[in-house]
Design a protein around this motif. Structure first.
Motif, short mmCIF file in Angstrom:
data_model
loop_
_atom_site.label_atom_id
_atom_site.label_comp_id
_atom_site.label_asym_id
_atom_site.label_seq_id
_atom_site.Cartn_x
_atom_site.Cartn_y
_atom_site.Cartn_z
N ASN A 128 0.98 -1.27 -0.14
CA ASN A 128 -0.05 -0.04 0.00
C ASN A 128 0.99 1.26 -0.06
OD1 ASN A 128 0.98 0.31 2.71
ND2 ASN A 128 -1.02 -0.15 3.63
N SER A 129 0.10 2.33 -0.35
CA SER A 129 0.95 3.73 -0.25
C SER A 129 1.88 4.02 1.04
CB SER A 129 0.07 4.89 -0.77
OG SER A 129 -0.91 4.93 0.04
N ALA A 130 1.12 3.63 2.39
CA ALA A 130 1.92 3.66 3.36
C ALA A 130 3.11 3.16 3.51
CB ALA A 130 0.76 3.47 4.48
N PHE A 131 3.36 2.02 2.95
CA PHE A 131 4.47 1.23 3.02
C PHE A 131 5.65 1.88 2.05
CE2 PHE A 131 7.41 -1.97 0.96
CZ PHE A 131 7.98 -2.57 2.01
N LEU A 132 4.97 2.16 0.94
CA LEU A 132 6.13 3.01 0.16
C LEU A 132 6.47 4.35 0.75
CD1 LEU A 132 4.66 2.42 -3.46
CD2 LEU A 132 6.55 1.21 -2.20
N ALA A 133 5.57 4.94 1.57
CA ALA A 133 6.11 6.24 2.10
C ALA A 133 7.22 6.08 3.27
CB ALA A 133 4.76 6.71 2.90
N LEU A 134 7.39 4.81 3.50
CA LEU A 134 8.74 4.67 4.74
C LEU A 134 9.84 4.75 3.97
CD1 LEU A 134 7.28 1.46 6.49
CD2 LEU A 134 7.81 3.78 7.38
N GLY A 135 9.82 4.91 2.55
CA GLY A 135 10.89 5.06 1.85
C GLY A 135 12.19 4.25 2.01
N HIS A 136 12.00 2.73 2.34
CA HIS A 136 13.32 2.15 3.11
C HIS A 136 13.80 1.28 1.74
CE1 HIS A 136 10.01 -0.62 4.01
NE2 HIS A 136 11.02 -1.66 4.20
N TRP A 137 12.46 0.81 0.86
CA TRP A 137 12.77 -0.39 0.00
C TRP A 137 13.21 0.18 -1.16
CZ3 TRP A 137 11.48 -5.74 1.20
CH2 TRP A 137 11.67 -6.49 0.27
N GLU A 138 14.41 -0.08 -1.64
CA GLU A 138 15.25 0.67 -2.90
C GLU A 138 15.43 -0.60 -3.64
OE1 GLU A 138 18.46 2.09 -1.40
OE2 GLU A 138 17.83 3.84 -0.12
N PRO A 139 14.56 -0.42 -4.90
CA PRO A 139 14.72 -1.50 -5.89
C PRO A 139 16.20 -1.54 -6.34
CG PRO A 139 12.64 -0.64 -6.13
CD PRO A 139 13.22 0.33 -5.27
N THR A 140 16.79 -2.62 -6.81
CA THR A 140 18.32 -2.63 -7.05
C THR A 140 18.32 -3.12 -8.67
OG1 THR A 140 18.47 -4.96 -6.43
CG2 THR A 140 18.84 -3.06 -4.68
N CYS A 154 21.03 -11.22 1.58
CA CYS A 154 22.03 -10.85 0.27
C CYS A 154 22.12 -9.55 -0.06
CB CYS A 154 21.69 -11.83 -0.90
SG CYS A 154 21.69 -13.68 -0.71
N ASP A 155 21.11 -8.77 0.18
CA ASP A 155 20.97 -7.09 -0.29
C ASP A 155 20.23 -6.52 0.54
OD1 ASP A 155 21.34 -5.31 -2.18
OD2 ASP A 155 19.94 -6.07 -3.42
N PRO A 156 20.84 -6.17 1.75
CA PRO A 156 19.83 -5.30 2.88
C PRO A 156 19.62 -4.01 2.30
CG PRO A 156 21.83 -6.47 3.89
CD PRO A 156 22.06 -6.49 2.44
N SER A 221 10.67 -6.04 15.81
CA SER A 221 10.77 -4.66 15.41
C SER A 221 11.85 -4.25 14.51
CB SER A 221 10.32 -3.84 16.73
OG SER A 221 11.70 -4.21 17.55
N ALA A 222 11.72 -3.00 13.94
CA ALA A 222 12.93 -2.55 13.19
C ALA A 222 12.76 -1.01 13.19
CB ALA A 222 12.85 -3.11 11.80
N ALA A 223 14.04 -0.44 12.95
CA ALA A 223 13.90 1.07 12.76
C ALA A 223 14.00 1.34 11.22
CB ALA A 223 15.09 1.87 13.45
N PHE A 224 13.14 2.13 11.09
CA PHE A 224 13.00 2.55 9.55
C PHE A 224 13.62 4.12 9.33
CE2 PHE A 224 10.13 -0.56 9.79
CZ PHE A 224 10.19 -1.29 8.79
N VAL A 225 14.80 4.33 8.97
CA VAL A 225 15.65 5.63 8.81
C VAL A 225 14.95 6.59 7.72
CG1 VAL A 225 17.85 6.77 8.36
CG2 VAL A 225 17.57 4.34 9.58
N GLN A 226 14.64 7.88 8.29
CA GLN A 226 14.08 8.73 7.28
C GLN A 226 15.14 9.84 7.01
OE1 GLN A 226 10.47 8.36 6.56
NE2 GLN A 226 11.15 6.54 7.53
N PRO A 227 15.06 10.43 5.56
CA PRO A 227 16.15 11.13 5.18
C PRO A 227 15.89 12.56 6.16
CG PRO A 227 14.59 10.17 3.43
CD PRO A 227 14.04 9.65 4.88
N GLU A 228 14.70 12.80 6.63
CA GLU A 228 14.73 13.97 7.41
C GLU A 228 13.87 13.42 8.64
OE1 GLU A 228 12.49 16.94 5.41
OE2 GLU A 228 14.07 17.26 3.89
N GLY A 229 14.46 13.91 9.93
CA GLY A 229 14.07 13.62 11.16
C GLY A 229 14.54 12.21 11.57
#
Length: 284
Positions: A128-140, A154-156, A221-229
């Motif tokens: 969903n769009s909320a998942f993409l908003a976390l911005g952590h999943w970068e297609p390689t 293999c590709d964290p 649990s996990a920490a999702f690092v944000q570009p700002e904040g």
């Protein structure tokens, strides 16, 4: 798997099958779904032969499992599940990746909760769009860029961080699910290739594959690092979606916490469709 689990699955399927769906007259009924006698007649066996495995008093043969599956006209995912519960490998099984109405409904209802749906091989099918908003999943651009296990071992994702304790739980769940999936879908060559490649590329994965850890919980649990904040810490809870052999993962914050407020900020400005289907170039 024990006989009681197989029996419970057959009974649930029998009671949830509409008579008209298998060519039987509806009429006046005092029970839900099909009677044991009706299932026995459709499957070419006596009602007592249906009753015994339902009650866990006998172990069904592979032929009985196939006969029951045909009689109930169940889909491939349910057939694979019955085979697994009875301890048999289904023939020529491929990991299903069709997202059904149940999974779509979850994604559409929880718009403020980051969520994805994955197949049994742990390829992301939809988010969903909320998942993409976390911005952590970068297609390689790699062949398994949408596979959770591959990305973990293999590709964290750089913006996804876990403590050693939480990573231990997460990794144990991933390996347990992959092992179970490979047993249920031995004919899926892409799945076998994924496992082989991961065993070659990741020593931790290979070690866990040879000596699995017991799974004590299906959340971490996990920490999702944000570009700002500051990073936002979320708990991922895995939910099975019966019938489609899919799973949903919901990411939630502790109610009333700073993480909950931060999550609301992150997903508050999201727009676009509620369900985003994502690419699958891996198994499934």
């Amino acid at each position: 798997m024990g006989g009681h689990e197989f029996g419970a699955a057959v009974r649930q399927l029998r009671e949830s099958t509409a008579p008209a769906a298998v060519g039987l007259p509806v009429g006046r009924r005092r029970v839900r779904g099909l009677r044991r006698e009706e299932l026995g007649e459709l499957a070419g066996m006596s009602a007592d032969y249906v009753r015994r495995p339902e009650q866990g008093r006998s172990h069904p043969s592979a032929g009985v499992v196939n006969a029951i599956a045909r009689a109930l006209r169940i889909g491939r995912a349910e057939y694979e599940r019955l085979c697994a519960l009875a301890g048999y490998a289904a023939v020529a099984g491929q990991v299903p990746n069709e997202i059904g109405p149940g999974a779509l409904g979850l994604l559409e209802r929880f718009t403020d909760t980051p969520m994805f749906v994955s197949d049994a091989a742990m390829n992301l099918v939809a988010v969903n769009s909320a998942f993409l908003a976390l911005g952590h999943w970068e297609p390689t651009g790699g062949p398994w860029e949408w596979n959770i296990a591959w990305r973990t071992f293999c590709d964290p994702c750089r913006a996804f961080r876990q403590s050693a304790t939480e990573a231990t739980v997460h990794e144990a769940v991933l390996v347990a699910r992959l092992r179970s999936t490979l047993l249920r879908y031995p004919g899926d060559l892409s799945l076998a290739a994924l496992v082989d490649e991961m065993r070659s590329r990741s020593r931790p994965f290979d070690t866990l594959w040879r000596t699995p850890r017991p799974v004590t919980a299906y959340e971490s649990s996990a920490a999702f690092v944000q570009p700002e904040g500051d990073p936002v810490t979320l708990v991922g809870s895995l939910l099975a979606i019966p019938g489609d052999d899919l799973a949903a993962l919901l990411l939630t914050a502790t109610p009333g916490s700073a993480d909950a407020a931060r999550l609301a900020e992150i997903v508050g400005g999201t727009g676009g469709p509620a369900v985003i289907r994502v690419g699958q170039s891996g198994p499934g």
